[in-house]
Design a protein around this motif. Structure first.
Motif, PDB file in Angstrom:
ATOM      1  N   ALA A  48       0.574  -1.212   0.095  1.00  0.00           N
ATOM      2  CA  ALA A  48      -0.227  -0.071   0.006  1.00  0.00           C
ATOM      3  C   ALA A  48       0.912   1.453  -0.041  1.00  0.00           C
ATOM      4  CB  ALA A  48      -0.866   0.148   1.105  1.00  0.00           C
ATOM      5  N   GLU A  52       1.123   3.867  -2.985  1.00  0.00           N
ATOM      6  CA  GLU A  52       0.988   5.589  -2.435  1.00  0.00           C
ATOM      7  C   GLU A  52       2.023   6.512  -2.878  1.00  0.00           C
ATOM      8  OE1 GLU A  52      -1.534   8.392  -0.157  1.00  0.00           O
ATOM      9  OE2 GLU A  52      -1.664   6.656  -1.791  1.00  0.00           O
ATOM     10  N   LEU A 117      -3.323   4.197   5.190  1.00  0.00           N
ATOM     11  CA  LEU A 117      -3.145   3.146   4.516  1.00  0.00           C
ATOM     12  C   LEU A 117      -3.507   1.931   5.245  1.00  0.00           C
ATOM     13  CD1 LEU A 117      -0.264   4.257   2.278  1.00  0.00           C
ATOM     14  CD2 LEU A 117      -2.647   4.637   1.745  1.00  0.00           C
ATOM     15  N   ARG A 119      -5.805   0.218   6.526  1.00  0.00           N
ATOM     16  CA  ARG A 119      -6.843  -0.904   6.374  1.00  0.00           C
ATOM     17  C   ARG A 119      -6.600  -1.529   4.812  1.00  0.00           C
ATOM     18  NH1 ARG A 119     -12.249   2.801   6.912  1.00  0.00           N
ATOM     19  NH2 ARG A 119     -10.762   4.556   6.065  1.00  0.00           N
ATOM     20  N   GLU A 120      -5.986  -0.968   3.868  1.00  0.00           N
ATOM     21  CA  GLU A 120      -5.301  -1.438   2.680  1.00  0.00           C
ATOM     22  C   GLU A 120      -4.417  -2.561   2.728  1.00  0.00           C
ATOM     23  OE1 GLU A 120      -4.753   1.610  -0.135  1.00  0.00           O
ATOM     24  OE2 GLU A 120      -5.902   3.076   0.716  1.00  0.00           O
ATOM     25  N   ASP A 121      -3.763  -2.828   3.778  1.00  0.00           N
ATOM     26  CA  ASP A 121      -2.393  -3.628   3.999  1.00  0.00           C
ATOM     27  C   ASP A 121      -2.479  -4.145   5.389  1.00  0.00           C
ATOM     28  OD1 ASP A 121      -0.120  -4.926   3.854  1.00  0.00           O
ATOM     29  OD2 ASP A 121       0.950  -3.159   3.326  1.00  0.00           O
ATOM     30  N   THR A 196      -9.438   2.495  11.967  1.00  0.00           N
ATOM     31  CA  THR A 196      -9.920   0.988  11.837  1.00  0.00           C
ATOM     32  C   THR A 196     -10.978   0.387  12.748  1.00  0.00           C
ATOM     33  OG1 THR A 196      -8.440   0.295  13.582  1.00  0.00           O
ATOM     34  CG2 THR A 196      -7.289   0.542  11.476  1.00  0.00           C
TER      35      THR A 196
END
Length: 475
Positions: A48, A52, A117, A119-121, A196
């Motif tokens: 992620a 970015e 980021l 929540r993406e990784d 989160t």
């Protein structure tokens, strides 16, 4: 002779300046070649974050600015993170850069630019949970310490701490009591919770550390005596030690006493206003986490009550008038009516209060304060041939900290201010591709700390903000 952190940093100037010298040296290197470690040597890799970097860099028309961003933004992950496990849970030890210990303040600030980021990784989630856990366990070793060893049973390996006259427990690297250290631990936990809603890291150990934070803040209101902390250091620098181990006398007005500033320099007056404002804000954040993640109303109520008390004291004792009559926030006070106006580049600072969320950006009192801090009214504001900005006693007169320029830009909505800060940052990295601790106002090739992850992360955070809100300034 005792060698302290200040001497170590000053000793690095000549080496850093040599490494950054002139066009002849840099000409041998391809223009804007990446300064990141090879992929196989990076300490922590996040898909992620890599995505970015590409996304944001594509928005930066200025090639040198894009190069600085791609070097600085991932620097914490590339070079300072060590992952492990403790009791089957993630553990993250995050060093400052060229000092191989974990500072509560620095480590929390270093990972903040990656929070959006998480929540993406899933790997990033492990990093944040691991650092929240590591900080909680560290605080339970000693809530008065600012820096910790990787091995919680090890004695400090910092030369300047080994003769300190204080209670040095195993696992503690340095024991300078700084309000903001505990504030940053709260801010890290709160940021993760807000992003989160994950209750996982907020276990019994975390709750015990949170109660230790509130207890320590209350002890340092000093209503019933100075509390258990004292500190003295054999040093030629008065900002490295405390009068009688506790600092100058104060009137006990409800404000929290701090022995040291976020620069790790001793306070002149122990009632350090920026950190008290930060404590009010983060205590209320702690209450939200305690209620939301644990349903712990007692902890939440205790934190809120303390925040209310400190806020009331700030309103009565936290301001002063400058010689021209302007009412501003003081930097430090003693409760007897004595106050000092200055600002230091390290955050929490007066200049950084709006960015930290302690005041509103359009608050007239803060605006007057910030304007005065960025002016000759502040004895640690410097103007030179290469740059103007705020420094501090830690490195000394004439030394501008990039951090002050970054925080000024992060706190502003004025295109001209932001553009000027970006231009100065681009012109003063001395060809290294990274931010430094401080540089000479007349000659940026004279700088301290070529590996200072907090400043690099802050620069990355600035570019993220500008790319989102004012991308036209990145051309």
């Amino acid at each position: 002779m005792v060698v302290d952190r200040r001497s170590l940093m000053a000793g690095g100037v000549a080496l850093a300046a040599t490494a950054a010298m002139g066009p002849a040296v840099r000409a041998a290197t391809p223009a804007f070649a990446s300064k990141r470690p090879p992929v196989g040597e990076r300490h922590f890799v996040s898909k992620a974050v890599e995505a970015e970097i590409k996304r944001v860099a594509a928005k930066i028309a200025d090639p040198e600015l894009a190069w600085l961003f791609t070097n600085c933004y991932p620097n914490t992950l590339d070079t300072t993170v060590k992952m492990g496990t403790v009791d089957g849970k993630p553990d993250a030890f995050v060093i400052t850069g060229d000092i191989p210990c974990l500072w509560l303040r620095d480590s929390a600030a270093q990972v903040k630019p990656y929070l959006h980021l998480v929540r993406e990784d899933p790997k990033l989630g492990e990093l944040f949970r691991g650092l929240i856990g590591r900080q909680a366990r560290s605080i339970l070793i000693d809530p008065y310490a600012n820096a910790f060893m990787e091995d919680p049973t090890a004695r400090t390996n910092l030369r300047w701490s080994q003769t300190d006259q204080t209670e040095m427990k195993p696992g503690v690297a340095e024991r300078k009591w700084e309000i903001d250290s505990l504030c940053y631990a709260i801010r890290l936990a709160y940021g993760y919770w807000q992003e989160t809603g994950d209750k996982t890291p907020f276990d019994a150990t975390w709750a015990e550390s949170a109660r230790a934070i509130v207890r320590t803040f209350r002890e340092q209101q000093r209503k019933d005596g100075p509390g258990p902390y004292s500190f003295q250091r054999p040093s030629q620098q008065p900002s490295e030690t405390l009068l009688a181990g506790i600092g100058l006398p104060t009137r006990k007005v409800g404000l929290i006493h701090s022995a040291f500033r976020p620069s790790d320099d001793a306070c002149l007056y122990p009632l350090f206003i920026p950190a008290n404002l930060f404590a009010v804000t983060t205590l209320r954040e702690l209450a939200q986490v305690a209620n939301g993640a644990r349903g712990d109303a007692a902890l939440a109520n205790d934190a809120t009550a303390l925040a209310d008390e400190v806020e009331k004291a700030l309103a009565q004792y936290g301001t002063m008038n400058l010689p021209d009559g302007r009412k501003v926030w003081a930097y430090e006070v003693d409760g007897f009516g004595n106050a000092v106006f200055m600002d230091d580049a390290n955050v929490p600072s007066l200049s950084g209060l709006a960015w930290l969320g302690c005041v509103k950006a359009d608050d007239p009192l803060w605006r007057r304060t910030a304007d005065a801090a960025w002016s000759p009214a502040n004895p640690w504001f410097f103007q030179g041939k290469a740059a103007e900005g705020i420094g501090g006693p830690h490195i000394g007169e004439g030394q501008v900290w990039p951090m002050s320029l970054i925080v000024r830009a992060l706190s502003s909505s004025d295109d001209a201010v932001i553009a000027q800060c970006l231009a100065t940052l681009k012109a003063t990295h001395a060809g290294t591709g990274f931010m430094h601790e401080a540089f000479d106002k007349d000659n940026p090739a004279k700088f301290t700390r070529d590996w200072f992850a907090w400043a690099n992360g802050l620069f990355g955070e600035l570019i993220l903000q500008v790319a989102k809100t004012k991308p036209h300034l990145l051309g």
